[in-house]
Design an enzyme around this catalytic site. Structure first.
Site, PDB file in Angstrom:
ATOM      1  CE  LYS A 257     -75.259 -16.455  62.757  1.00 25.51           C
ATOM      2  NZ  LYS A 257     -75.627 -15.023  62.475  1.00 25.51           N
ATOM      3  NE  ARG A 258     -75.414 -26.322  69.862  1.00 24.71           N
ATOM      4  CZ  ARG A 258     -76.201 -26.672  69.138  1.00 24.71           C
ATOM      5  NH1 ARG A 258     -77.352 -25.628  68.578  1.00 24.71           N
ATOM      6  NH2 ARG A 258     -76.411 -27.975  68.714  1.00 24.71           N
TER       7      ARG A 258
END
Length: 486
Positions: A257-258
Site C-alpha cells: 500500500k505504500r
C-alpha cells in the site's frame, strides 16, 4: 485424446481482492479458455479466523465487473461440488483418516503450549515440530483418542533425500526433504489446512493446471508428497512472477500500500476502468508475441500462451496504468464516455440538465481518470476568487483596458441571443470579432477568464458559456467588468 484443461481460482473470503489475486484469476481463466477448457471458482474458507462476512459477494462482483465468467462454482453448481471448502469437511476427514490407516499420517496430541515452547526454544528443529507423536505406541494413541484428547493429523514426511518438481515457468525445483516439517493435514477443529484441502479438491475436481504466485514455489514439494501418498497424478504447475512496486529512491520492492492502491475496488474508486485494470495486469509477467499493449478480454484469450509468462518480477507502474486508462477513454464513443462520466458530471451539476455532449466534447480528449472530472469542473460549481491580472495576456494582446471593452461588447450580444446553444454562442462571438477590429483571442481571452476565473480550463470560451447557461454566464461576465473597474 488429451484431457480437457481445467483451472481453478480458489480465493479466501477476506473481503479484499488484491491485484495479485486478480492476476492469478485472470491467468487461470486465460489458460483455460485459450485451450478450450473450464475455469472453476472455489471458495477456500477453511481459515475461519480470516473469514469476513460478505466477502464472497466481493469475489463474485469483482469477477463480474472484469468479465471473467466461471464454468462451475458455488453459485452455479457443477459436477464436482460443493465448491465451498467448509461444506466439504467430511471429504477431507475421510482422506486424512485414510492416510493414518496406511501409516502415511499420524495423530498428534501436542498441546499449543508445547508447540509454542518448541518455537521459542528453536533447538535442533529450528523452532519447527520435533515429530514427538510420530511413533507413539498404538495403545497410547487409542487411549488418548478414547479420552477425547484434542488432536491434529500430520503427514509423515520423508526425512532423507530430496523432492523435485517441474514448473512450467521456473523449470525443475528441488527441495531437501529434511527441510520439510511433518505438515498438519487436519486441524483440531476438524477443518483441513490450506495445503491439504487444495490437493484433495484439485484432484477430485480434475484440475489439470495449478496457477499461483511464485511465493508458493517452496510449498509445492509438500503438495507433491501428498499426491504421491495417495498415488494420484500430479498437475501441471505454473508459478507467476512477483508483482513489485517502485520506491521513492528508484528501487523496487514487493507491491504494498505504500506504493499506491493494491486492491481492485480501490483502483476502481480512483477512476480506473475495470477493463483497463484487467488489460494492465495481463501484462504484469506476460509478454504478447507482438509487443502490443491494448487488449480486450476476448483478444487476450486469442493471444495468450503460457510460454509468454516471464520469471522476472513485474513492476506495477501507476503512470502506465493511467496512460492506458486515458487511451481507453479516448477510444470510447462520445455516448459511452458520457454514460460512464455521468456520475461525476452529476457531482458538479446535481440538480439540472446541462449540455452533456458539450461537456464530453471538451473532457474526453483530456481526461485520464473519470474521478478527475469533478476537480476539473470545479469552477462551474463556484467561480473562484481570481486576480484581475489574469485578464492580461501577451499572446492574445489583452490588457486590463481592452479586456473591459471586450466584455462590454460581448455582454449585450450574448444577452440578446435567441437560443443558448454552442453554435449560437460561437457564431455571435465570431461575428463580433471583425466588428471590433481585433483578433479572435483578444475577445475570447477575457470572456473565458471572466466566465471561468482561472488560467487553464478544459474547453474554450464558447463551451464554458454554453455549459454555464445564459443567466450564470452573464452574471460572471458582469462580475468580471466590476473587477476591471468598469
Amino acid at each position: 485424446m488429451p484431457e480437457k484443461v481445467r483451472t481453478r481460482f480458489a480465493p479466501s473470503p477476506t473481503g479484499f481482492m488484491h491485484v495479485g489475486n486478480l492476476r492469478t484469476a485472470l491467468f487461470e481463466y486465460l489458460i483455460a479458455k485459450s485451450n478450450g477448457g473450464d475455469f472453476v471458482l472455489r471458495i477456500e474458507d477453511t481459515d475461519r479466523e480470516r473469514y469476513v462476512e460478505g466477502a464472497v459477494d466481493v469475489i463474485y462482483h469483482t469477477l463480474e465487473q472484469v468479465g471473467i465468467k466461471h464454468d462451475e462454482g458455488p453459485d452455479i453448481g457443477g459436477e464436482y461440488g460443493p465448491y465451498v471448502q467448509s461444506e466439504r469437511k467430511e471429504i477431507y476427514k475421510k482422506y486424512a483418516e485414510q492416510l493414518v490407516k496406511e501409516g502415511k499420517a499420524y495423530y498428534c496430541f501436542c498441546s499449543k503450549e508445547r508447540l509454542d515452547a518448541l518455537h521459542e526454544n528453536k533447538g535442533e528443529n529450528g523452532g519447527g515440530y520435533d515429530r514427538h507423536c510420530r511413533n507413539l505406541p498404538k495403545e497410547e494413541v487409542e487411549r488418548l483418542l478414547a479420552a477425547g484428547t484434542p488432536y491434529v493429523i500430520r503427514q509423515k514426511m520423508p526425512t532423507e533425500g530430496s523432492t523435485t518438481f517441474n514448473d512450467v515457468v521456473y523449470g525443475p525445483i528441488t527441495i531437501e526433504n529434511k527441510e520439510l516439517e511433518d505438515q498438519i493435514l487436519l486441524k483440531s477443529d476438524g477443518f483441513p489446512t490450506y495445503n491439504f484441502a487444495n490437493v484433495i479438491d484439485d484432484h477430485l475436481m480434475k484440475i489439470t493446471h495449478v496457477v499461483r504466485g511464485c511465493e508458493y514455489l517452496t510449498s509445492t514439494p509438500k503438495y507433491n508428497l501428498l499426491y504421491e501418498a495417495f498415488g494420484w497424478e500430479v498437475p501441471t504447475y505454473i508459478h507467476l512472477p512477483l508483482i513489485m512496486g517502485k520506491n521513492a529512491d528508484g528501487s523496487v520492492s514487493k507491491l504494498s500500500k505504500r506504493h499506491g492502491s493494491t486492491g481492485f475496488e480501490d483502483l476502481v474508486k480512483e477512476g480506473y476502468l475495470p477493463e483497463v485494470i484487467v488489460n494492465y495486469i495481463a501484462l504484469l509477467g506476460w509478454c504478447p508475441k507482438d509487443n502490443r499493449e491494448i487488449f480486450t478480454l476476448d483478444e487476450l484469450i486469442q493471444n495468450f500462451s503460457i510460454d509468454g509468462i516471464s520469471k522476472s518480477p513485474a513492476v506495477f507502474d501507476y503512470e502506465k496504468l493511467q496512460w492506458l486508462n486515458g487511451e481507453y477513454l479516448r477510444a470510447m464513443t462520445p455516448e459511452e464516455f458520457t454514460r460512464r462520466a455521468m456520475p461525476y458530471y452529476k457531482e458538479v451539476f446535481p440538480k439540472d440538465e446541462r449540455p452533456w455532449d458539450v461537456l464530453t466534447m471538451i473532457l474526453q480528449p483530456r481526461v485520464t481518470r473519470l474521478t478527475d472530472i469533478p476537480e476539473m469542473l470545479g469552477f462551474f460549481r463556484e467561480l473562484p476568487d481570481y486576480p484581475v491580472e489574469l485578464f492580461v495576456n501577451k499572446k492574445s494582446k489583452t490588457t486590463l483596458e481592452n479586456s473591459a471593452d471586450m466584455l462590454k461588447a460581448a455582454i449585450p450580444v450574448l444577452q440578446n441571443l435567441p437560443e443558448w446553444t454552442l453554435n449560437a454562442i460561437h457564431d455571435s462571438m465570431m461575428d463580433l470579432v471583425p466588428k471590433l477590429g481585433v483578433k479572435n483571442g483578444t475577445l475570447l481571452w477575457p470572456v473565458r477568464i471572466a466566465a471561468s476565473g482561472q488560467l487553464v480550463t478544459p474547453g474554450g470560451a464558447f463551451e464554458i458559456l454554453c455549459i454555464l447557461g445564459r443567466e450564470e454566464s452573464l452574471r460572471r461576465l458582469n462580475l468580471g467588468l466590476k473587477k476591471l473597474g468598469a
